[in-house]
Design an enzyme around this catalytic site. Structure first.
Site, PDB file in Angstrom:
ATOM      1  N   ASP A 136       6.875   8.148  -1.190  1.00  0.00           N
ATOM      2  CA  ASP A 136       6.720   8.450  -2.615  1.00  0.00           C
ATOM      3  C   ASP A 136       5.356   8.022  -3.165  1.00  0.00           C
ATOM      4  OD1 ASP A 136       7.566   9.300  -5.331  1.00  0.00           O
ATOM      5  OD2 ASP A 136       9.440   9.576  -4.242  1.00  0.00           O
ATOM      6  N   HIS A 137       5.182   8.249  -4.447  1.00  0.00           N
ATOM      7  CA  HIS A 137       3.859   8.191  -5.083  1.00  0.00           C
ATOM      8  C   HIS A 137       3.134   6.850  -4.898  1.00  0.00           C
ATOM      9  CE1 HIS A 137       5.166   5.555  -8.404  1.00  0.00           C
ATOM     10  NE2 HIS A 137       6.344   6.133  -8.189  1.00  0.00           N
ATOM     11  N   ASP A 138       1.818   6.924  -4.854  1.00  0.00           N
ATOM     12  CA  ASP A 138       0.937   5.744  -4.842  1.00  0.00           C
ATOM     13  C   ASP A 138       1.226   4.789  -3.685  1.00  0.00           C
ATOM     14  OD1 ASP A 138      -0.546   6.244  -7.397  1.00  0.00           O
ATOM     15  OD2 ASP A 138       1.491   6.166  -8.210  1.00  0.00           O
ATOM     16  N   SER A 139       1.660   5.331  -2.576  1.00  0.00           N
ATOM     17  CA  SER A 139       1.901   4.484  -1.400  1.00  0.00           C
ATOM     18  C   SER A 139       0.717   4.561  -0.453  1.00  0.00           C
ATOM     19  CB  SER A 139       3.185   4.936  -0.685  1.00  0.00           C
ATOM     20  OG  SER A 139       4.308   4.675  -1.499  1.00  0.00           O
ATOM     21  N   GLY A 156       4.622   3.167  -4.466  1.00  0.00           N
ATOM     22  CA  GLY A 156       3.818   1.956  -4.381  1.00  0.00           C
ATOM     23  C   GLY A 156       4.101   1.086  -3.173  1.00  0.00           C
TER      24      GLY A 156
END
Ligand SMILES: CC(C)(COP(=O)(O)OP(=O)(O)OC[C@H]1O[C@@H](n2cnc3c(N)ncnc32)[C@H](O)[C@@H]1OP(=O)(O)O)[C@@H](O)C(=O)NCCC(=O)NCCS
Length: 217
Positions: A136-139, A156
């Site tokens: 998922d996002h911003d990882s 994250g």
């Protein structure tokens, strides 16, 4: 269309061939392998030799290392890099995978059918996201990492180089997992996991230490 070679001739290589054929951006001219002899046929593609033959093959425009084990894939990728520093590693992204805006996929990585890389996530070099894996996002995912089918993270998350997530492993948002770590099948990771460890269960616990390159498949 780029003419490429695939390194590997086993089960994982068959899955990579399928992704490349469906993506339709490269033409596979043959396979390389250390074990299977020249002439071995996989889906109509022949094993032509091993990495040493690359030194004399000027026609090839790219290559992908299709070995499932993270450590072995790294060894081969590094050997190829020293034989042919000029040869690009290609990425293979299945047309039914989803790579969101701002996401980056490093060279040599494979994203299989149904996998999702969400917004502003960075996937390192030579990673494998198997069927229906999701980041998922911003990882941030290091080099030579693998996500088995249905492994998924929240946003994250950070995953260190050479780490393998087992089938169906789930990592909640904002958690860090170290490098050279194996997260077992079906684990639910709720808190950070150290480098060089094997962790599994619900909630996941570090069960033992492991060394770089130790077999896990
Ligand atoms: C985590 C893993 C590497 C552990 O391997 P291992 O250290 O060799 O562990 P063992 O097989 O010796 O099992 C030791 C014990 O842990 C248990 N165990 C192993 N993996 C487990 C897991 N993922 N979840 C819960 N328990 C697990 C075993 O049942 C066994 O229990 P027992 O002592 O009560 O019999 C492995 O079990 C695993 O989950 N691999 C991922 C496989 C995968 O996802 N494959 C798909 C690849 S595409």
């Amino acid at each position: 269309m780029k003419s490429i070679l695939i390194y590997g001739a086993g089960g994982h290589a068959k899955a990579v061939i399928d992704v490349i054929e469906k993506a339709g951006e490269c033409r596979v001219t043959g396979l390389l392998d250390r074990i299977k002899p020249p002439g071995t046929n996989v889906y109509g593609y022949q094993v032509l030799g091993n990495e040493n033959d690359l030194a004399v093959d000027e026609s090839v425009q790219g290559l992908i290392v299709a070995i499932g084990d993270n450590w072995l894939r790294a060894e081969v990728a590094m050997a190829i890099r020293s034989i042919r520093p000029d040869l690009p590693f290609i990425t293979a992204i299945h047309p039914n995978a989803s790579v969101a805006r701002g996401a980056e996929i490093g060279e040599g990585s494979v994203v299989m059918a149904g996998a999702v890389v969400n917004s502003d996530t960075r996937i390192g070099k030579h990673c494998i996201l198997y069927t229906l894996a999701s980041v998922d996002h911003d990882s941030s995912v290091g080099d030579f990492v693998s996500f088995a089918p249905h492994a998924a993270t929240g946003g994250g998350v950070s995953i260190g180089a050479y780490t393998a997530l087992g089938i169906g492993a789930k990592i909640i948002h904002s958690v860090s997992i170290g490098e050279h770590t194996v997260v077992g099948a079906g684990a639910n990771v709720l808190s950070p996991i150290a480098d060089y460890s094997v962790a599994y269960g619900t909630p996941a616990r570090e069960i033992r230490a492991r060394k770089a390159g130790e077999r896990y498949l």
